[in-house]
Design an enzyme around this catalytic site. Sequence first.
Site, mmCIF file in Angstrom:
data_model
loop_
_atom_site.group_PDB
_atom_site.id
_atom_site.type_symbol
_atom_site.label_atom_id
_atom_site.label_comp_id
_atom_site.label_asym_id
_atom_site.label_seq_id
_atom_site.Cartn_x
_atom_site.Cartn_y
_atom_site.Cartn_z
ATOM 1 N N CYS A 96 -15.193 -14.011 -7.763
ATOM 2 C CA CYS A 96 -13.732 -14.163 -7.753
ATOM 3 C C CYS A 96 -13.045 -12.942 -7.113
ATOM 4 O O CYS A 96 -13.168 -12.759 -5.914
ATOM 5 C CB CYS A 96 -13.221 -14.469 -9.147
ATOM 6 N N ARG A 118 -7.356 -18.932 -10.970
ATOM 7 C CA ARG A 118 -6.550 -18.399 -9.842
ATOM 8 C C ARG A 118 -7.489 -17.928 -8.721
ATOM 9 O O ARG A 118 -7.425 -16.785 -8.241
ATOM 10 C CB ARG A 118 -5.628 -17.269 -10.300
ATOM 11 N N HIS A 161 -16.276 -18.038 -11.763
ATOM 12 C CA HIS A 161 -16.718 -17.077 -12.781
ATOM 13 C C HIS A 161 -17.993 -17.562 -13.464
ATOM 14 O O HIS A 161 -17.913 -18.163 -14.547
ATOM 15 C CB HIS A 161 -15.628 -16.912 -13.846
ATOM 16 N N GLU A 183 -20.055 -15.997 -15.176
ATOM 17 C CA GLU A 183 -20.309 -15.297 -16.445
ATOM 18 C C GLU A 183 -19.601 -15.946 -17.635
ATOM 19 O O GLU A 183 -19.863 -15.599 -18.773
ATOM 20 C CB GLU A 183 -19.905 -13.821 -16.313
HETATM 21 N N1 GLN Z 1 -6.250 -14.222 -8.211
HETATM 22 C C1 GLN Z 1 -7.028 -13.030 -8.298
HETATM 23 C C2 GLN Z 1 -6.876 -12.175 -7.053
HETATM 24 O O1 GLN Z 1 -6.443 -12.650 -6.040
HETATM 25 C C3 GLN Z 1 -8.494 -13.326 -8.536
HETATM 26 C C4 GLN Z 1 -8.641 -14.073 -9.827
HETATM 27 C C5 GLN Z 1 -9.917 -13.839 -10.553
HETATM 28 O O2 GLN Z 1 -10.706 -12.925 -10.273
HETATM 29 N N2 GLN Z 1 -10.114 -14.649 -11.553
HETATM 30 O O3 GLN Z 1 -7.201 -11.029 -7.080
#
Ligand code: GLN
Length: 191
Positions: free
Chosen positions: A75, A130, A165, A167
């Site tokens: 992410c 996100r 994610h 984890e």
């Molecule tokens: N939206 C976050 C970003 O752009 C990433 C989100 C996440 O790591 N769960 O940094």
Amino acid sequence: MRIGVLALQGAVREHIRHIELSGHEGLPIKKVEQLNEIDGLILPGGESTTLRRLMSLYGFDKALADSDLPIFGTCAGLIVLAKDIVGEAGYLSKLDISVERNSFGRQVDSFESELVIKGVADDIEGVFIRAPHIAEVYGNAQILSEVEGKIVAVKQDQYLGVSFHPELTDDYRVTSYFIDEIVAKHKKASA
Ligand code: GLN
């Protein structure tokens, strides 16, 4: 093997748990000197602007630029690994990809999807929060998974990046893949 989890921000304990479930030793990494003690590093999710700022503050940008340490970014960690970030400058530039942040729409902040990940499994539960997606792949980056026509996992040499994610579920197969395939291969090649 000894695998570090960058412990400046994000879900550190959960990643360490997956490393241990994979049969390896997991260490929280807070200082650049600790990079010499590990065979691979996980960059957790969180908020990539904050993560980049903290990494620069503690010197991880410079230390990792000169290093061939295998890295797995999840992410926000994927965003940090990318050569290009849509609308912003790239950071570590280890993966030949362009990523777009928060790219699954405003209404759905988070969702889950069963993923087919090449070389790993065809039933991995992906938790997206996100999440970014990989807008473009160039150079030697190889696509491992897509959801809704968007690329969500890539691999290039000793680097692995996913939008989701891993984890946050009990399934540690993606982490095992990073350690037992990518880190192990890199260690063997550089021995
Ligand atoms: N939206 C976050 C970003 O752009 C990433 C989100 C996440 O790591 N769960 O940094």
